[in-house]
Scaffold this active site. Structure first.
Site, short mmCIF file in Angstrom:
data_model
loop_
_atom_site.label_atom_id
_atom_site.label_comp_id
_atom_site.label_asym_id
_atom_site.label_seq_id
_atom_site.Cartn_x
_atom_site.Cartn_y
_atom_site.Cartn_z
N ASN A 168 0.98 -1.28 -0.04
CA ASN A 168 -0.07 -0.05 -0.02
C ASN A 168 0.99 1.26 0.12
OD1 ASN A 168 -1.99 -2.04 2.00
ND2 ASN A 168 -2.58 -1.32 0.14
N ARG B 120 -11.66 1.42 -1.46
CA ARG B 120 -10.69 2.48 -0.78
C ARG B 120 -10.19 3.51 -1.85
NH1 ARG B 120 -7.66 0.17 3.42
NH2 ARG B 120 -9.01 -1.17 4.92
N HIS C 276 -9.59 -4.40 -1.30
CA HIS C 276 -8.49 -4.36 -2.15
C HIS C 276 -8.39 -5.12 -3.47
CE1 HIS C 276 -5.72 -1.99 1.28
NE2 HIS C 276 -6.35 -1.17 0.33
N CYS D 91 0.34 -8.61 0.04
CA CYS D 91 0.17 -7.33 0.96
C CYS D 91 1.43 -6.87 1.75
CB CYS D 91 -0.96 -7.17 2.02
SG CYS D 91 -2.57 -7.64 1.30
N1 ARG Z 1 -5.27 -3.19 7.76
C1 ARG Z 1 -4.70 -2.94 6.31
C2 ARG Z 1 -5.82 -2.08 5.58
O1 ARG Z 1 -7.14 -2.39 6.16
C3 ARG Z 1 -4.37 -4.27 5.74
C4 ARG Z 1 -3.74 -3.76 4.29
C5 ARG Z 1 -3.64 -5.12 3.31
N2 ARG Z 1 -3.12 -4.40 2.35
C6 ARG Z 1 -3.22 -5.00 1.06
N3 ARG Z 1 -2.72 -4.68 -0.06
N4 ARG Z 1 -4.57 -5.62 0.57
O2 ARG Z 1 -5.49 -1.13 5.11
#
Ligand code: ARG
Length: 290
Positions: free
Chosen positions: A69, A137, A166, A262
């Site tokens: 991220n 997101r 995601h 991730c």
């Molecule tokens: N707790 C993080 C969130 O909700 C987890 C991120 C997971 N990352 C990903 N690339 N899917 O943002």
């Protein structure tokens, strides 16, 4: 060329807040020594096939371990994330500093547009094509900016199940034009777009059980694929497609809503010599599912 990835050691990893359904009920419940063992086991597997760089862990930003991220990388360009949730915004300067000090061109991104990096934007290896998600997101508006910035076709996919918030939780571009995905995470128009851009024999559809075990959150290093889990049927399909399959459970990180992919960010994306597959002719820019 050796693939390179960015990771962050889980020294301060915990679930301190809840911003996705996986985190609900998990606050304070991470077994940190198990998390460390799982991360190290995964890390040491990945380092057999790729070079791994580390960003320094920081207190008070437990999700910094999810380096996917940080932003999106194409060659020397780093497009930084703008997190939707306040809880993750303090990560932004750490990631930007790292890329700045490692010689990347850091693109200016509008603060008013949410974009969660390689969590929601995935390049198809060997093609000039970016799969991008919106719905939870990343803003749909971000996709047009990405198309312009990367001069690449962007296919917009809409996510509809909050457990798959995601794109990298439910979709994984593979080599040779293949993709692996969990269909119920997408709306009908998005499924149509995926089908329009991939031949039937190139689609690996994952079951609900595999999907919920975040199999799509897989890391590709050459023809090696590293994932949290794989049912027998999926494992066979991946092996038939020529992959060596490594199952490295990261269940403590699933409590935060993330798995293997991730926990990584590929650093030399877009330098395709390392990959098989032919570079396609320039495709016109287009954006899909609204
Ligand atoms: N707790 C993080 C969130 O909700 C987890 C991120 C997971 N990352 C990903 N690339 N899917 O943002």
């Amino acid at each position: 060329m050796t693939q390179r990835f960015l990771m962050c050691s889980p020294d301060y990893f915990e679930v301190h807040y809840s911003i996705n359904p996986w985190m609900t009920g998990q606050i304070g419940k991470v077994d940190t020594s198990l998390a460390t063992r799982q991360w190290e086991d995964f890390f040491s597997t990945l380092t057999q096939f790729a070079e791994v760089k580390l960003i320094k862990p920081q207190r008070h930003v437990p999700d910094l371990v999810f380096t996917a991220n940080a932003g999106l990388i194409l060659k020397n360009k780093f497009i930084p994330s703008r997190f939707r949730h306040n809880e993750r915004r303090d990560e932004e300067p750490f990631f930007q500093d790292w890329f700045q000090s490692h010689g990347y061109e850091v693109v200016e991104w509008p603060k008013s547009v949410y974009f969660e990096g390689a969590g929601d934007a995935l390049l198809q290896p060997g093609k000039s094509l970016l799969w991008a998600a919106h719905g939870f997101r990343t803003d749909l508006k971000a996709h047009a900016i990405l198309a312009d910035e990367l001069q690449m076709q962007v296919i917009s996919l809409k996510l509809v199940d909050s457990r798959f918030y995601h794109l990298d939780t439910c979709f994984c571009p593979l080599l040779d034009g293949r993709v692996m995905y969990y269909p119920p995470a997408f709306d009908q128009e998005s499924l149509r777009l995926i089908e329009q851009h991939t031949a039937p024999e190139n689609r690996i559809l994952v079951s609900e059980n595999d999907g919920l075990n975040f199999v799509c959150n897989a890391v590709l290093a050459g023809k090696n694929i590293i994932l949290n889990h794989a049912g027998n049927d999926l494992k066979n399909q991946l092996e038939k497609a020529g992959y060596a399959v490594f199952i490295k459970p990261v269940t403590e990180f699933l409590k935060a809503g993330g798995a293997n992919k991730c926990l990584t960010l590929e650093l030399n994306q877009g330098t395709e010599e390392k990959r098989s597959g032919n570079k396609e002719d320039e495709i016109p820019l287009a954006v899909g599912s609204k």
